[in-house]
Design a protein around this motif. Structure first.
Motif, PDB file in Angstrom:
ATOM      1  N   ASP A  27     -25.437 -14.708   5.736  1.00 30.09           N
ATOM      2  CA  ASP A  27     -26.458 -15.173   4.803  1.00 30.09           C
ATOM      3  C   ASP A  27     -26.304 -14.397   3.498  1.00 30.09           C
ATOM      4  O   ASP A  27     -25.640 -13.364   3.462  1.00 30.09           O
ATOM      5  CB  ASP A  27     -27.863 -14.888   5.371  1.00 30.09           C
ATOM      6  CG  ASP A  27     -28.134 -15.724   6.618  1.00 30.09           C
ATOM      7  OD1 ASP A  27     -27.409 -16.726   6.822  1.00 30.09           O
ATOM      8  OD2 ASP A  27     -29.052 -15.352   7.378  1.00 30.09           O
ATOM      9  N   ASP A  75     -28.320 -12.496   2.229  1.00 29.33           N
ATOM     10  CA  ASP A  75     -28.832 -11.123   2.355  1.00 29.33           C
ATOM     11  C   ASP A  75     -27.961 -10.269   3.279  1.00 29.33           C
ATOM     12  O   ASP A  75     -28.365  -9.194   3.707  1.00 29.33           O
ATOM     13  CB  ASP A  75     -30.283 -11.145   2.847  1.00 29.33           C
ATOM     14  CG  ASP A  75     -30.406 -11.733   4.245  1.00 29.33           C
ATOM     15  OD1 ASP A  75     -29.365 -12.190   4.791  1.00 29.33           O
ATOM     16  OD2 ASP A  75     -31.515 -11.735   4.802  1.00 29.33           O
ATOM     17  N   LYS A 106     -26.833 -10.833   6.321  1.00 29.56           N
ATOM     18  CA  LYS A 106     -27.012 -10.916   7.772  1.00 29.56           C
ATOM     19  C   LYS A 106     -25.869 -11.761   8.344  1.00 29.56           C
ATOM     20  O   LYS A 106     -25.651 -12.911   7.932  1.00 29.56           O
ATOM     21  CB  LYS A 106     -28.384 -11.543   8.065  1.00 29.56           C
ATOM     22  CG  LYS A 106     -28.846 -11.362   9.454  1.00 29.56           C
ATOM     23  CD  LYS A 106     -30.021 -10.335   9.526  1.00 29.56           C
ATOM     24  CE  LYS A 106     -30.554 -10.217  10.930  1.00 29.56           C
ATOM     25  NZ  LYS A 106     -29.744  -9.439  11.848  1.00 29.56           N
ATOM     26  N   ILE A 141     -24.679  -5.450  -1.459  1.00 29.50           N
ATOM     27  CA  ILE A 141     -25.555  -4.577  -0.671  1.00 29.50           C
ATOM     28  C   ILE A 141     -24.801  -3.290  -0.371  1.00 29.50           C
ATOM     29  O   ILE A 141     -23.585  -3.309  -0.162  1.00 29.50           O
ATOM     30  CB  ILE A 141     -25.949  -5.276   0.657  1.00 29.50           C
ATOM     31  CG1 ILE A 141     -26.802  -6.519   0.356  1.00 29.50           C
ATOM     32  CG2 ILE A 141     -26.703  -4.332   1.595  1.00 29.50           C
ATOM     33  CD1 ILE A 141     -27.119  -7.349   1.575  1.00 29.50           C
ATOM     34  N   ARG A 152     -28.476  -3.332   8.589  1.00 27.65           N
ATOM     35  CA  ARG A 152     -29.049  -4.680   8.635  1.00 27.65           C
ATOM     36  C   ARG A 152     -28.483  -5.493   9.806  1.00 27.65           C
ATOM     37  O   ARG A 152     -29.135  -6.394  10.313  1.00 27.65           O
ATOM     38  CB  ARG A 152     -28.731  -5.371   7.308  1.00 27.65           C
ATOM     39  CG  ARG A 152     -29.732  -6.418   6.926  1.00 27.65           C
ATOM     40  CD  ARG A 152     -29.569  -6.821   5.482  1.00 27.65           C
ATOM     41  NE  ARG A 152     -30.244  -5.910   4.555  1.00 27.65           N
ATOM     42  CZ  ARG A 152     -30.419  -6.167   3.261  1.00 27.65           C
ATOM     43  NH1 ARG A 152     -29.953  -7.297   2.738  1.00 27.65           N
ATOM     44  NH2 ARG A 152     -31.037  -5.320   2.490  1.00 27.65           N
TER      45      ARG A 152
END
Ligand code: MCN
Ligand code: MOS
Length: 769
Positions: free
Chosen positions: A304, A306, A308, A385, A393
């Protein structure tokens, strides 16, 4: 009679800090250290035997083809020569079973080859009165070959896609589908070259026959496994073969099996009825046992926005030999490090003209981590990130593959402790954003793991008349600390100072032991010694209470304390004797107990199988738990912007090996693994002469391993907690763990420093252009 004795060890189980240096968990220095420093330690081939003859190998100079003829005339008449061995003149042996104990084909075995499948294969051997005469005569052996084209390595056009290894396939969910629909996708190929164990002590042995009994002095990670192979080769009972290996100058995986040079030496000894010594030259060690297989992996991650992870698709290949099989499990870390709903990992092996590759510190996990721990770093930059944050995560709360709870997994704690100590929070995210003059500075992180391999063990513990304690086991110490931790285990359990304990290892006449491989020996043997020492203590206290001659008999005590070599009543109201005095009072010159961790109903056959094969190893996912040790490496590199040279300037690693039997030794093991990882990342690579299919840098001048000048301060932090699902005393593996993840942490740091992603090890300067 019921005896309730106090087990001195009991109170400290699970506690890794108190109890002083002598107890389990104490920082006792290596008990074998003085013997090594003073030269008193005698290594295998240093035995001085009456009538010793010397063998020297003649090896193939081609990588593929056939031996057409061997002209031994000149060699046979050279001074001092006793015998020239060729496939035609060497005695016939039988094929031995493999290390799983699979029944071997009923076929002859010849350790000298007619059919050549790699350069450096043994084709003949010369035995002479002196080593120099054997070397000189070996040079006179003339071998002519019929040469056929060799498959040089994985990049050879003839190599093909290889053979699928279905047992390596791991799949769940719909990995391809989820990847196709993932908003963020990364896909990259990662390669590792052939690497070598390069122990200080080269392989070699002395073999001596007395009638049909064979004694072999040989550095060995597995006396009983090797004794079985020798027994099967020569068709003699297992009991007739004795392996002796009290000191070993490093093995790193390369000394666990009996190899063809051993068969040559033992055959020569039998043919000549004389003890024979055969030591490999350093170049010969590069083909006498395989190094770590070269590998190729592709890792695709769908995630994703983010970060993930939704899918991981992993494909790997490793090289094996033309007629042997080595599988380097490349999906081992890939399949457990991160949580993902969809996963697919498959592996092929490719046959090349090479000696069969073999075990080298953390086989499988090591290259596997280079793939996945580089790939997740690439994902971190792709989604913007922090590389540490993306790992947290996607933290796997349970084993994603086995779908079982972790026995213990202190990886989050490792990330936290390592980051704190390293100062990770001060990192600026962009590549090339940190510098010191013309040095680009990069900070990288990567995780590592190694499964807890378990087997059963056995040992003898004796309490002697002088109150000292003796431990015997056919397990070994190649530098990892077995002598020391077993002294600590016996000292704590019986209740005597560690310097009153003598540990005897490295002789297959002692109670049997399985392989010192897969980081299992410490857990196996501390468990066995704990059991044997407990049984010896039971006997001692039992005698003190039950023997009418014992001063404690009158006391009618049912509990006694043994501590610091003295035995007394816990209330302090009775006699207080040294253990020696007690034994004298009851007229005993020693007490002896055997302890093992085998299930109670085990047969003699089970025991033989447990100690001489790896078939009885307990799966690390047995029962309800998945057992592994874990680590996180934080590494700083400095890259010279003008020259492209990379230096590792700082390492902070936090590691979870459960309870540590001896933190001083565990730290030393971890640092050794990290140093080996730095070598792998920056220096080590077997270089192939493509014309001859031969490793050209087959010596320690050209095959570079790190020196002191290459190694910065390394800080290691233990974050483990006792794990009683993993071993009797709560420890997990130490020896192999720390190398895993070092190379990707360095590659990730190099990317942060330079913006250049190097996916081929080693990271040499031309790859940074
Ligand atoms: N230890 C500890 N606490 C634990 C586990 C281990 O303090 N919970 C410490 C002990 O000192 C123990 C040592 O670590 O002796 C290694 O224990 P373990 O991880 O169980 O590994 P093994 O005893 O089975 O040793 C084999 C392992 C392997 S597989 C390779 S490869 C390797 C290694 O050890 N080769 C080595 N370390 C080596 N160290 C040296 N000096 N030389 C080698 O060839
Ligand atoms: Mo270690 S490579 O399992 O001997």
């Amino acid at each position: 009679m019921t005896v309730h004795n106090i087990r001195v060890g009991e109170s400290k189980r699970g506690d890794a800090s108190d109890g002083g240096a002598d107890a389990v968990g104490g920082r006792l220095s290596r008990v074998d250290g003085p013997a090594k420093i003073t030269g008193a330690a005698k290594y295998a081939v240093e035995q001085q035997l009456e009538g010793l003859a010397y063998a020297v190998l003649v090896e193939s100079t081609i990588a593929s083809g056939k031996v057409r003829s061997i002209d031994t005339t000149a060699a046979e008449t050279a001074p001092g020569v006793l015998k020239v061995l060729t496939p035609d003149t060497i005695i016939s042996l039988r094929t031995a079973s493999d290390w799983f104990g699979t029944t071997p084909p009923d076929a002859p075995y010849c350790p000298l080859a007619r059919d050549i499948t790699f350069s450096g294969q043994h084709v003949a051997a010369v035995v002479a009165e002196t080593f120099e005469q054997a070397v000189a005569a070996a040079a006179l052996v003339k071998v002519s070959y019929e040469v056929t084209p060799a498959i040089v390595d994985l990049s050879d056009a003839k190599a093909g896609d290889g053979i699928p290894i279905d047992a390596m396939t791991k799949e769940w969910g719909d990995a391809q589908g989820a990847f196709a629909s993932a908003p963020v996708r990364i896909c990259a190929a990662y390669n590792t070259p052939r690497e070598y164990q390069a122990p200080m002590e080269p392989h070699g042995l002395i073999a001596r026959w007395e009638d049909d009994k064979l004694t072999v002095w040989e550095p060995s990670q597995w006396l009983d496994g090797m004794a079985r192979t020798y027994a099967e080769w020569f068709g003699v009972p297992f009991e007739n073969v004795r392996l002796v290996s009290p000191y070993i100058g490093g093995g790193f995986g390369s000394k666990a099996l009996a190899l063809s040079h051993g068969a040559v030496a033992a055959s020569a000894a039998k043919m000549l009825s004389r003890p024979v010594r055969l030591v490999m030259t350093r170049p010969q060690t590069f083909t006498g046992y395989g190094g770590r297989a070269a590998t190729r992996q592709t890792v695709t991650i769908g995630a994703d926005a983010d970060g993930k992870i939704q899918s991981i698709v992993h494909r790997g290949i490793n090289e094996t030999s033309i007629d042997g099989m080595w599988v380097e499990p490349l999906g081992s870390v890939t399949s457990i490090m991160y949580a993902t709903p969809n996963f697919s990992s498959k592996q092929n092996v490719v046959r090349v003209n090479s000696v069969v590759p073999g075990a080298m510190r953390a086989p499988g996990e090591n290259p596997s981590a280079f793939g996945i721990e580089s790939a997740i770093d690439e994902l971190a930059y792709e989604v913007g990130i922090d590389p540490l944050e993306i790992r947290l995560r996607n933290y796997a709360e349970q084993d994603p593959h086995a779908k079982k709870a972790w026995s213990t997994r202190q990886l989050r704690e490792a990330f936290a402790a390592g980051a704190e100590r390293f100062g990770w929070a001060k990192r600026t995210p962009a590549p090339r954003s940190m510098r010191d003059g013309n040095q680009l500075i990069g900070w990288g992180v990567a995780a590592g793991t190694y499964p807890v391999r378990r087997a059963y063990g056995e040992a003898i513990v004796r309490i002697l008349a002088d109150g000292s304690v003796e431990v015997e086991s056919s397990s070994i110490d190649m530098g990892q600390g077995t002598y020391t931790i077993l002294a600590q285990t016996a000292a704590e359990t019986v209740g005597v100072p560690a310097n009153n304990v003598v540990v005897k290892l490295g002789d297959s006449r002692f109670p049997r032991a399985g392989v010192a491989g897969g980081s299992r020996l410490a857990g196996v043997m501390t468990g066995a010694v704990y059991k044997a020492a407990t049984a010896a203590l039971d006997q001692l206290v039992g005698l003190a209470i039950s023997d009418p001659r014992s001063p404690f008999h009158a006391l009618q005590a049912n509990t006694l304390v043994v501590a610091n070599g003295r035995i007394s009543s816990p209330r302090g109201d009775g006699p207080d004797l040294s253990v020696a005095e007690l034994l004298a009072s009851v007229g005993r010159d020693h007490i002896e107990a055997t302890g093992d961790t085998m299930p109670a109903n085990s047969t003699a056959q089970d025991r033989y199988k447990n100690y001489t094969t790896i078939a009885m190893a307990l799966p690390h996912t047995e029962g309800d738990y998945s057992r592994h040790s874990w680590c996180a490496h934080f590494i700083e590199v400095r890259v010279d912007e003008d020259f492209g040279t990379v230096r590792v300037s700082r390492v902070v690693s936090a590691l979870d090996s459960g309870r540590l039997y001896n933190p001083k030794l565990a730290e030393s093991q971890w640092k050794g693994g990290i140093i080996m990882g730095i070598g792998q990342a920056l220096l080590e690579e077997g270089i192939m002469d493509r014309r001859h299919g031969r490793i050209v840098n087959n010596n320690l001048a050209d095959y570079l391993v790190p020196t002191n000048a290459d190694i910065p301060d390394i800080e290691v932090i233990s974050v483990g907690i006792p794990d009683l699902h993993s071993s009797v005393l709560g420890g997990k593996g130490v020896g192999e763990l720390a190398i895993v993840g070092v190379a990707p942490a360095i590659a990730n740091a190099v990317f942060h420093a330079t913006g250049k992603r190097v996916r081929d090890l080693p990271i040499t300067l031309e790859k940074l252009i």
